[in-house]
Scaffold this active site. Structure first.
Site: not given
Ligand code: NAD
Ligand code: WQD
Length: 340
Positions: A126, A150, A154
């Protein structure tokens, strides 16, 4: 028989849509997911879109016996590791849950891979590993720092992967640093379905548009940004999925590799930009109020995408209007399914 790509977390938001891209590219996919944050109904949607049903095992990445059995029964070519917990606020409240799931879980998975001699690993990292940006756009060599469990989980896995890569020949590893994944499959059949109140901006906006929530709180309008609201690099989840395929292909073509790559678009948009774009897609007004800044938030963040382009030959192609159009189609589909 074509070997499988093991997709952990493959019924989740990003894993399921990457599975769609993998199946469409001709790969066999085995999903391992404990369904803690997803539904098995997504398998039906994947089949409807691709005409193929991935193999599915309901189970946990921390279950060493299950992993050993899985690797002995399937011929696995590579692992894409999406499984994990992802809510920043929750990770501050329950840090051990996050380290257990995200760090211990990844170690269990890597041990099982090592034992089975599978050494190609694509990791969901991330942009949170960059902490508060010291310069923009963020390049992959920007200093790394984190402010919450979190993010730290990562970064710890990235460091574990560096150690592992140095310790043994033959590992092909890509840490993909996602910026802000949004949007949905263009069919509207698969998208993000957060449980409870959404933490992230775009699912919240979509729920206001569809009438499930009264109004959005905009966290801060006094940042040093063009309109005072936070600026982020939103990336369409299908572009992200294609980025995974590019990373997989790159790894499979090389004998040994350790990459950290930004997956973003290179362009930042503010909260108010995203609200306007969603209003255009949905033809609805998004009610919002300005609220105090959210603790831990940064002002601005966007990617330098040149390394991904040079190394993987990949760039994102969708703009914010397409992201919002597809998210809206998914939100309408989800609301219709929920209301019978
Ligand atoms: P998500 O929660 O939709 O998907 C994660 C999946 O992993 C879920 O289906 C959950 O049931 C499964 N899971 C969780 N723990 C588990 C375990 N111990 N064993 C087996 N399955 C398990 O999340 P997502 O948005 O699809 O994110 C996927 C990956 O990408 C995550 O690792 C997340 O940290 C990373 N990521 C997400 C974002 C984002 O904003 N969505 C941003 C950066 C990184
Ligand atoms: C985006 C913008 C908020 C909600 C997070 C995690 C990051 C990554 C992605 C996993 C910001 C604003 C948000 C609301 C708002 N996840 N906001 N009202 O914070 O950039 O990133 O998700 O790895 O680790 O920190 O994403 O969508 O929460 O926020 O005004 O109800 O929207 O302040 O400026 P963020 P976000």
């Amino acid at each position: 028989m074509t070997p499988y790509i093991l997709v952990t977390g493959g019924t989740g938001f990003i894993g399921s849509l990457t599975t769609v891209s993998l199946l469409e590219a001709g790969h066999n996919v085995l999903i391992l997911d404990n369904l803690s944050n997803s539904s098995p109904s997504v398998l039906d949607a994947i089949e409807k879109i691709t005409g193929k049903r991935p193999d599915f095992i309901q189970g946990d990445i921390r279950d060493a016996a299950l992993l050993a059995d899985l690797f002995s029964r399937y011929s696995i070519q590579a692992v894409m590791h999406f499984a994990g917990l992802k809510a920043v606020g929750e990770s501050v409240q329950f840090p051990l849950r996050y380290y257990d799931n995200n760090v211990h879980g990844s170690v269990q998975l890597l041990q099982a891979m090592q034992a089975a001699n599978v050494r190609t690993f694509i990791f969901s990292s991330s942009a949170t590993v960059y902490g508060d940006p010291k310069f923009l756009p963020l390049t992959e060599d920007h200093p790394l720092s984190t402010t919450n469990p979190y993010g730290h989980s990562k970064l710890m896995v990235e460091e574990i992967l560096q150690n592992l890569y140095k310790s043994e020949d033959g590992w092909r590893i890509a840490c993909l640093r996602y910026f802000n994944p949004v949007g949905a499959h263009p069919s509207g059949l698969i998208g993000e379905a957060p449980q409870g109140i959404p933490n992230n901006l775009m699912p919240y906006v979509a729920q206001v548009a569809v009438g499930e929530r009264a109004q959005l709180s905009v966290f801060g309008d006094d940042y040093d940004t063009p309109d005072g609201t936070g600026v982020r690099d939103y990336i369409h989840v299908m572009d992200l999925a294609e980025g995974h395929l590019a990373a997989l292909n790159y790894c499979l073509e090389n004998d040994s590799e350790l990459l950290a790559v930004n997956l973003g678009t290179g362009t930042g948009y503010s909260v108010l930009d995203m609200i306007s774009a969603f209003e255009r897609s949905s033809q609805r007004r998004i009610a919002y109020q300005i609220a105090p800044r959210r603790p831990g938030d940064i002002a601005s963040c966007w990617a330098d995408t040149s390394f991904a382009r040079k190394k993987l030959g990949w760039t994102a192609s969708s703009g914010i209007q397409k992201m919002c159009d597809d998210a809206w189609r998914w939100q309408c589909h989800a609301a219709a399914t929920k209301n019978g």
